[in-house]
Design an enzyme around this catalytic site. Structure first.
Site, PDB file in Angstrom:
ATOM      1  N   ASP A  27       0.856  -1.181   0.000  1.00 54.12           N
ATOM      2  CA  ASP A  27       0.000   0.000   0.000  1.00 54.12           C
ATOM      3  C   ASP A  27       0.893   1.232   0.000  1.00 54.12           C
ATOM      4  O   ASP A  27       2.102   1.151   0.229  1.00 54.12           O
ATOM      5  CB  ASP A  27      -0.900  -0.008   1.234  1.00 54.12           C
ATOM      6  CG  ASP A  27      -1.823   1.217   1.297  1.00 54.12           C
ATOM      7  OD1 ASP A  27      -2.494   1.485   0.287  1.00 54.12           O
ATOM      8  OD2 ASP A  27      -1.846   1.892   2.331  1.00 54.12           O
ATOM      9  N   SER A  28       0.290   2.379  -0.217  1.00 51.23           N
ATOM     10  CA  SER A  28       1.042   3.629  -0.193  1.00 51.23           C
ATOM     11  C   SER A  28       1.494   3.994   1.215  1.00 51.23           C
ATOM     12  O   SER A  28       2.335   4.874   1.380  1.00 51.23           O
ATOM     13  CB  SER A  28       0.182   4.764  -0.766  1.00 51.23           C
ATOM     14  OG  SER A  28      -1.002   4.920  -0.011  1.00 51.23           O
ATOM     15  N   CYS A  90      -4.233  -1.150  -2.109  1.00 47.50           N
ATOM     16  CA  CYS A  90      -4.333   0.298  -2.316  1.00 47.50           C
ATOM     17  C   CYS A  90      -5.317   0.516  -3.449  1.00 47.50           C
ATOM     18  O   CYS A  90      -5.127  -0.015  -4.554  1.00 47.50           O
ATOM     19  CB  CYS A  90      -2.960   0.869  -2.667  1.00 47.50           C
ATOM     20  SG  CYS A  90      -2.954   2.597  -3.187  1.00 47.50           S
ATOM     21  N   GLU A 169      -4.411   8.764   9.924  1.00 44.01           N
ATOM     22  CA  GLU A 169      -3.004   8.578  10.266  1.00 44.01           C
ATOM     23  C   GLU A 169      -2.603   9.364  11.519  1.00 44.01           C
ATOM     24  O   GLU A 169      -1.605   9.024  12.160  1.00 44.01           O
ATOM     25  CB  GLU A 169      -2.127   8.917   9.070  1.00 44.01           C
ATOM     26  CG  GLU A 169      -2.377   7.962   7.908  1.00 44.01           C
ATOM     27  CD  GLU A 169      -1.329   8.020   6.828  1.00 44.01           C
ATOM     28  OE1 GLU A 169      -0.396   8.847   6.936  1.00 44.01           O
ATOM     29  OE2 GLU A 169      -1.434   7.240   5.864  1.00 44.01           O
ATOM     30  N   CYS A 201     -11.205   3.405  -0.011  1.00 43.15           N
ATOM     31  CA  CYS A 201      -9.815   3.677   0.349  1.00 43.15           C
ATOM     32  C   CYS A 201      -9.531   2.811   1.566  1.00 43.15           C
ATOM     33  O   CYS A 201     -10.383   2.710   2.466  1.00 43.15           O
ATOM     34  CB  CYS A 201      -9.594   5.155   0.668  1.00 43.15           C
ATOM     35  SG  CYS A 201      -7.956   5.532   1.339  1.00 43.15           S
ATOM     36  N   HIS A 203      -7.860   3.194   4.117  1.00 39.88           N
ATOM     37  CA  HIS A 203      -7.919   3.876   5.415  1.00 39.88           C
ATOM     38  C   HIS A 203      -9.354   3.932   5.964  1.00 39.88           C
ATOM     39  O   HIS A 203      -9.556   3.964   7.180  1.00 39.88           O
ATOM     40  CB  HIS A 203      -7.442   5.326   5.287  1.00 39.88           C
ATOM     41  CG  HIS A 203      -5.967   5.495   5.145  1.00 39.88           C
ATOM     42  ND1 HIS A 203      -5.291   5.159   3.995  1.00 39.88           N
ATOM     43  CD2 HIS A 203      -5.031   5.980   5.994  1.00 39.88           C
ATOM     44  CE1 HIS A 203      -4.009   5.438   4.146  1.00 39.88           C
ATOM     45  NE2 HIS A 203      -3.817   5.931   5.353  1.00 39.88           N
TER      46      HIS A 203
END
Length: 287
Positions: A27-28, A90, A169, A201, A203
Site C-alpha cells: 500500500d502507499s 491500495c 493517520e 480507500c 484507510h
C-alpha cells in the site's frame, strides 16, 4: 475464475508447491494494514510480507505513470522476498496500475477494487451506490466500470474525501473534528437515496463507525478490505497455494517493511492489528 496470467500466457497449471511461502501485500502507507488485518483474521495460516510506501504517500493525487513506476518497484521487492501471491492493498494503485501490470506477473495478483465493486453491485436493492475514496480513485471511475460489469443499470455516485487519510493517520478515528469533516463530505449522499456505500480507500474502514453513524442503518457499508481477503482465500485455493498447516514451515509469520518513518508505522500498526509487531524495517525502495 480469476483472470490471472503467467508471463504472457494465461495460466493453465497450478504453480510449483509454494503453499508455505508468504503473501505479499503493499500500500502507499498504513491504510493497507486494514487488508492485512482481514487476511490475518480470515486466513490465519497465511504468512504476510507487507510493504508500506510511507516515503511517497499519498498516491491519490499522483499521476498514473508515477503510480505504475512505484507499483513495479514494490512488486519487484516483494518478488525478491519469495512471495507466492500479491495483494495490491491500495485502491489508487488497483485503479491505475493493476490491469497494466497483471500481464507482466509471474504469480497471482489481486487488487481491492473488484471484490468491493462486485459485492456492492450484487447487494444493492435500489441500484444506487455511493463510492468514497481518494481523488485518484474517484476520478478514475474504476468503481463505476467494475460495478457496471455486474449491474449495468446501477447509478454510481462518487465523492473524493482526501482529508480522511491524514485524520486516520493522526489517530483521530473518533474525534469531533473527524465527525465534522465526515458530515461535510457525506452530506450529498444523504440526499441521493443511495442504499450502498463503498469505503473505497483502505484507510476508510477505520472510520466505519463515524461513517455508519452519519449514513444510518439503511445504507450498507461495503468494506473492500474484507472482500479482498475473501477473494484471496478463493484465489489461493484455486491455484493450490493455500497453506494447509501440515508442513514444517507452515506457521504464519508477519514481516513489515516501509520506505520511511518506521517507528511511526509500527506504532500505528500495533494500534489496529490483532497481533503485536516488533519491527518495521526501513528499505530504500528506489535503489
Amino acid at each position: 475464475m480469476y483472470d490471472l496470467f503467467y508471463g504472457d500466457n494465461k495460466m493453465k497449471q497450478p504453480f510449483e508447491d509454494k503453499r508455505y511461502a508468504p503473501v505479499g501485500v503493499f500500500d502507499s502507507g498504513v491504510g493497507g494494514l486494514t487488508v492485512a488485518r482481514e487476511i490475518m483474521r480470515q486466513l490465519p495460516r497465511e504468512s504476510i510480507i507487507y510493504f508500506g510506501d510511507t516515503a511517497r504517500v499519498p498516491y491519490g493525487s499522483k499521476s498514473k505513470e508515477t503510480i505504475l513506476r512505484y507499483s513495479r518497484q514494490i512488486i519487484h521487492f516483494l518478488e525478491s522476498k519469495g512471495v507466492k501471491a500479491i495483494v495490491v492493498a491500495c485502491n489508487t494503485a488497483s485503479a491505475f496500475a493493476l490491469e497494466e501490470i497483471r500481464p507482466e506477473m509471474k504469480m497471482p495478483i489481486i487488487g481491492v477494487v473488484k471484490p468491493g465493486a462486485r459485492v456492492a453491485a450484487e447487494t444493492t436493492v435500489n441500484g444506487r451506490i455511493g463510492v468514497i475514496g481518494t481523488e485518484g480513485t474517484v476520478g478514475s471511475q474504476i468503481y463505476t466500470e467494475m460495478i457496471h460489469r455486474h449491474n449495468p443499470g446501477a447509478v454510481v455516485l462518487g465523492k473524493a474525501c482526501p482529508l480522511f487519510v491524514p485524520l486516520v493517520e493522526e489517530g483521530w478515528l473518533k474525534d469531533s473534528i473527524t465527525m465534522e469533516v465526515a458530515k461535510r463530505y457525506l452530506a450529498s449522499f444523504q440526499e441521493s437515496d443511495i442504499d450502498t456505500l463503498i469505503l473505497g480507500c483502505t484507510h476508510y474502514p477505520l472510520l466505519r463507525s463515524i461513517i455508519g453513524e452519519i449514513m444510518g442503518d439503511r445504507v450498507n457499508l461495503v468494506n473492500p478490505a474484507y472482500e479482498t481477503a475473501q477473494g484471496l482465500g478463493r484465489l489461493l485455493e484455486e491455484y493450490q497455494l493455500a497453506n494447509d498447516g501440515k508442513g514444517e514451515n507452515s506457521s504464519a509469520s508477519y514481516r513489515f517493511f516501509v520506505s520511511d518513518a518506521a517507528e511511526k508505522f509500527k506504532n500505528f500498526a500495533n494500534s489496529i492489528l490483532p497481533c503485536e509487531i516488533k519491527e518495521a524495517r526501513l528499505i530504500h525502495i528506489e535503489e
